[in-house]
Scaffold this active site. Sequence first.
Site, mmCIF file in Angstrom:
data_model
loop_
_atom_site.group_PDB
_atom_site.id
_atom_site.type_symbol
_atom_site.label_atom_id
_atom_site.label_comp_id
_atom_site.label_asym_id
_atom_site.label_seq_id
_atom_site.Cartn_x
_atom_site.Cartn_y
_atom_site.Cartn_z
ATOM 1 N N SER A 15 -28.952 -50.510 -109.235
ATOM 2 C CA SER A 15 -28.520 -51.140 -110.485
ATOM 3 C C SER A 15 -27.645 -50.254 -111.357
ATOM 4 C CB SER A 15 -29.739 -51.602 -111.300
ATOM 5 O OG SER A 15 -30.508 -50.474 -111.698
ATOM 6 N N GLY A 53 -14.997 -59.201 -109.922
ATOM 7 C CA GLY A 53 -14.034 -58.379 -109.199
ATOM 8 C C GLY A 53 -13.537 -59.032 -107.925
ATOM 9 N N VAL A 66 -39.958 -49.533 -105.484
ATOM 10 C CA VAL A 66 -39.977 -48.852 -104.187
ATOM 11 C C VAL A 66 -41.267 -48.071 -103.960
ATOM 12 C CG1 VAL A 66 -37.462 -48.688 -103.992
ATOM 13 C CG2 VAL A 66 -38.751 -46.821 -105.084
ATOM 14 N N SER A 144 -29.716 -34.469 -102.259
ATOM 15 C CA SER A 144 -29.138 -33.731 -103.382
ATOM 16 C C SER A 144 -28.965 -32.286 -102.959
ATOM 17 C CB SER A 144 -30.070 -33.799 -104.603
ATOM 18 O OG SER A 144 -29.702 -32.854 -105.589
ATOM 19 N N ASN A 151 -34.138 -25.669 -107.317
ATOM 20 C CA ASN A 151 -33.734 -25.683 -108.724
ATOM 21 C C ASN A 151 -34.962 -25.388 -109.582
ATOM 22 O OD1 ASN A 151 -31.501 -25.907 -110.378
ATOM 23 N ND2 ASN A 151 -31.874 -28.048 -110.863
ATOM 24 N N TYR A 157 -38.842 -32.480 -107.150
ATOM 25 C CA TYR A 157 -37.580 -33.142 -106.801
ATOM 26 C C TYR A 157 -36.933 -32.467 -105.590
ATOM 27 C CZ TYR A 157 -32.882 -35.098 -107.478
ATOM 28 O OH TYR A 157 -31.679 -35.745 -107.313
ATOM 29 N N ALA A 158 -36.882 -31.145 -105.597
ATOM 30 C CA ALA A 158 -36.278 -30.417 -104.483
ATOM 31 C C ALA A 158 -37.052 -30.669 -103.190
ATOM 32 C CB ALA A 158 -36.212 -28.923 -104.793
ATOM 33 N N ALA A 159 -38.377 -30.715 -103.288
ATOM 34 C CA ALA A 159 -39.192 -30.989 -102.101
ATOM 35 C C ALA A 159 -38.899 -32.374 -101.539
ATOM 36 C CB ALA A 159 -40.677 -30.858 -102.441
ATOM 37 N N LYS A 161 -36.138 -34.152 -101.876
ATOM 38 C CA LYS A 161 -34.786 -34.240 -101.336
ATOM 39 C C LYS A 161 -34.631 -33.419 -100.058
ATOM 40 C CE LYS A 161 -33.130 -37.044 -104.416
ATOM 41 N NZ LYS A 161 -32.716 -38.419 -104.041
#
Length: 249
Positions: A15, A53, A66, A144, A151, A157-159, A161
Site C-alpha cells: 500500500s 494511470g 501477514v 535490506s 545496524n 530487524y537485521a536478523a 532481513k
Amino acid sequence: MLELEKQVAIVTGGSRGIGRAICLSLSRRGATVVACARSEAALKSLADDAMEGQHAGRIEPSVLDVGDRDAIGKLVDTVSDAHERIDILVNNAGITHDGLLMSMEDDQFESVLTTNLRSAFWLTRAVSRIMVRRRYGRIINISSVAGMMGNPGQANYAASKAGLIGMSKSIAKELGRRKITCNVVAPGFITTDMTDILPDDLKANVKKLIPLGRLGDVEEVAEVVAFLAGAAASYITGQVIVVDGGMHM
C-alpha cells in the site's frame, strides 16, 4: 504483448513506499497484482492510481495481516481459485521495532521476525505448491543492507532481513529444477515515509556514506523487482541484488 501480461502476482506490504511502487511497476507491465496490506483505504488509493494511470494490468486490493498464518493460506487459495495461477510472489511486508539489545523485549524481537520473516516463509510455502505444479515461478524477497552489515539498535530487524537472504538461497536450490527462481533485493536508504521523518543532519551524514551521494527512489527498487520477475532474469536465482547507491561496497 506486454512482458507480464496474463501473469498474476502477490505483493505484500503493497500500500505504500517500496511495495506500492512494486505493485504499480508490475501492473504497468501487464500483470494482475494482488496488493496486500492492512489498510483498506491505502489499498483503494493504490488501485485508483493504477486505474487513472491506465496501466495495462490491474491491481486487486486485498486486506491482509501477514502475521496471521491462516489468513495467508486463505489468501493464496482465493487467488489460485480466481486466477488458476500465481506466477510472481514479492515478500515485501516489513516493520521495525528498534531498541538496544540489552533492553529489547521478547515481543519486540518476535513481532519483527513474524512480520518480516515468518510471513515470507508462510507465503512462499503456500505459493510454491502452485508454482511447482505449473513448473514456473518468480519469488522475490525484499531484504535490506541491514541484513548484510547489521545496524545498532536493530538486532531484530537485521536478523529478520539476514534470515530472508539465507531462506531465499535455500529456496532457490530446492525449486530451481521446477523452473522457479528465488532472488533477494536489498535496498539501502530509500526515500519513503520512514526516511522522511529522519533529521536533516542524519540524512546528510548518510549521504556522505553513499558513493552516489543521494538516497534512492522507490521506483529504482521497483524496477529491479520487475526485472527479476520477467523473462530476462530467467537464468538468475539465489542472488542478492543490492540497491543502495554503493553504500555497502
